[in-house]
Write a protein that holds these residues in place. Structure first.
Motif, PDB file in Angstrom:
ATOM      1  N   MET A  27       0.839  -1.198   0.000  1.00 19.05           N
ATOM      2  CA  MET A  27       0.000   0.000   0.000  1.00 19.05           C
ATOM      3  C   MET A  27       0.880   1.257   0.000  1.00 19.05           C
ATOM      4  SD  MET A  27      -3.269  -0.920   0.108  1.00 19.05           S
ATOM      5  CE  MET A  27      -4.080   0.510   0.783  1.00 19.05           C
ATOM      6  N   LYS A  28       1.895   1.266   0.835  1.00 19.24           N
ATOM      7  CA  LYS A  28       2.795   2.420   0.910  1.00 19.24           C
ATOM      8  C   LYS A  28       3.561   2.609  -0.390  1.00 19.24           C
ATOM      9  CE  LYS A  28       3.414   2.252   5.883  1.00 19.24           C
ATOM     10  NZ  LYS A  28       4.302   1.916   6.998  1.00 19.24           N
ATOM     11  N   ARG A  29       3.998   1.502  -0.977  1.00 15.12           N
ATOM     12  CA  ARG A  29       4.771   1.567  -2.220  1.00 15.12           C
ATOM     13  C   ARG A  29       3.985   2.274  -3.326  1.00 15.12           C
ATOM     14  NH1 ARG A  29       6.824  -3.477  -5.871  1.00 15.12           N
ATOM     15  NH2 ARG A  29       7.910  -2.230  -7.393  1.00 15.12           N
ATOM     16  N   PHE A  30       2.670   2.056  -3.347  1.00 15.20           N
ATOM     17  CA  PHE A  30       1.835   2.676  -4.369  1.00 15.20           C
ATOM     18  C   PHE A  30       1.181   3.967  -3.888  1.00 15.20           C
ATOM     19  CE2 PHE A  30       2.183  -1.632  -6.000  1.00 15.20           C
ATOM     20  CZ  PHE A  30       2.462  -1.384  -7.330  1.00 15.20           C
ATOM     21  N   GLY A  31       1.497   4.385  -2.683  1.00 14.17           N
ATOM     22  CA  GLY A  31       0.939   5.629  -2.165  1.00 14.17           C
ATOM     23  C   GLY A  31      -0.563   5.572  -1.959  1.00 14.17           C
ATOM     24  N   ALA A  32      -1.069   4.393  -1.650  1.00 16.01           N
ATOM     25  CA  ALA A  32      -2.507   4.209  -1.431  1.00 16.01           C
ATOM     26  C   ALA A  32      -2.762   4.177   0.067  1.00 16.01           C
ATOM     27  CB  ALA A  32      -2.977   2.911  -2.081  1.00 16.01           C
ATOM     28  N   SER A  33      -3.210   5.291   0.601  1.00 15.65           N
ATOM     29  CA  SER A  33      -3.432   5.358   2.042  1.00 15.65           C
ATOM     30  C   SER A  33      -4.853   4.975   2.439  1.00 15.65           C
ATOM     31  CB  SER A  33      -3.120   6.769   2.550  1.00 15.65           C
ATOM     32  OG  SER A  33      -3.919   7.714   1.871  1.00 15.65           O
ATOM     33  N   ASP A  34      -5.753   4.899   1.459  1.00 19.62           N
ATOM     34  CA  ASP A  34      -7.143   4.552   1.749  1.00 19.62           C
ATOM     35  C   ASP A  34      -7.453   3.116   1.353  1.00 19.62           C
ATOM     36  OD1 ASP A  34      -7.846   7.175   2.569  1.00 19.62           O
ATOM     37  OD2 ASP A  34      -8.054   7.771   0.466  1.00 19.62           O
ATOM     38  N   ARG A  35      -8.382   2.533   2.089  1.00 28.21           N
ATOM     39  CA  ARG A  35      -8.924   1.245   1.662  1.00 28.21           C
ATOM     40  C   ARG A  35      -9.686   1.481   0.369  1.00 28.21           C
ATOM     41  NH1 ARG A  35      -9.800  -2.770   5.871  1.00 28.21           N
ATOM     42  NH2 ARG A  35      -8.977  -1.961   7.800  1.00 28.21           N
ATOM     43  N   SER A  36      -9.913   0.433  -0.349  1.00 28.61           N
ATOM     44  CA  SER A  36     -10.723   0.502  -1.575  1.00 28.61           C
ATOM     45  C   SER A  36     -10.203   1.531  -2.562  1.00 28.61           C
ATOM     46  CB  SER A  36     -12.185   0.799  -1.226  1.00 28.61           C
ATOM     47  OG  SER A  36     -12.699  -0.174  -0.369  1.00 28.61           O
TER      48      SER A  36
END
Length: 67
Positions: A27-36
């Motif tokens: 998640m961090k690697r892709f900068g996705a801090s939100d679920r879904s």
């Protein structure tokens, strides 16, 4: 997304699912801090992302950016 997979236009789209609770490093690697969070790539370039979207029309619009 599952209903889109049945349409010929979207059959070649590769889906990778990341578990928010157990795969925080990805998640961090892709900068996705939100679920879904849905991130669309065309090759190696990110062409868009959305979070918490369930409307098939919006999802289809995002995926079309990568086709």
């Amino acid at each position: 997304m599952d209903s889109l997979n049945k349409q010929a236009k979207y059959r070649a789209v590769v889906q990778l699912r990341v578990d928010y609770d157990t795969q925080q490093d990805i998640m961090k690697r892709f900068g996705a801090s939100d679920r879904s969070t849905l991130i669309m790539f065309k090759g190696q370039k990110e062409v868009g992302r959305v979070s918490f979207v369930t409307d098939e029309k919006e999802i289809r619009a995002l995926i079309d950016k990568g086709l």
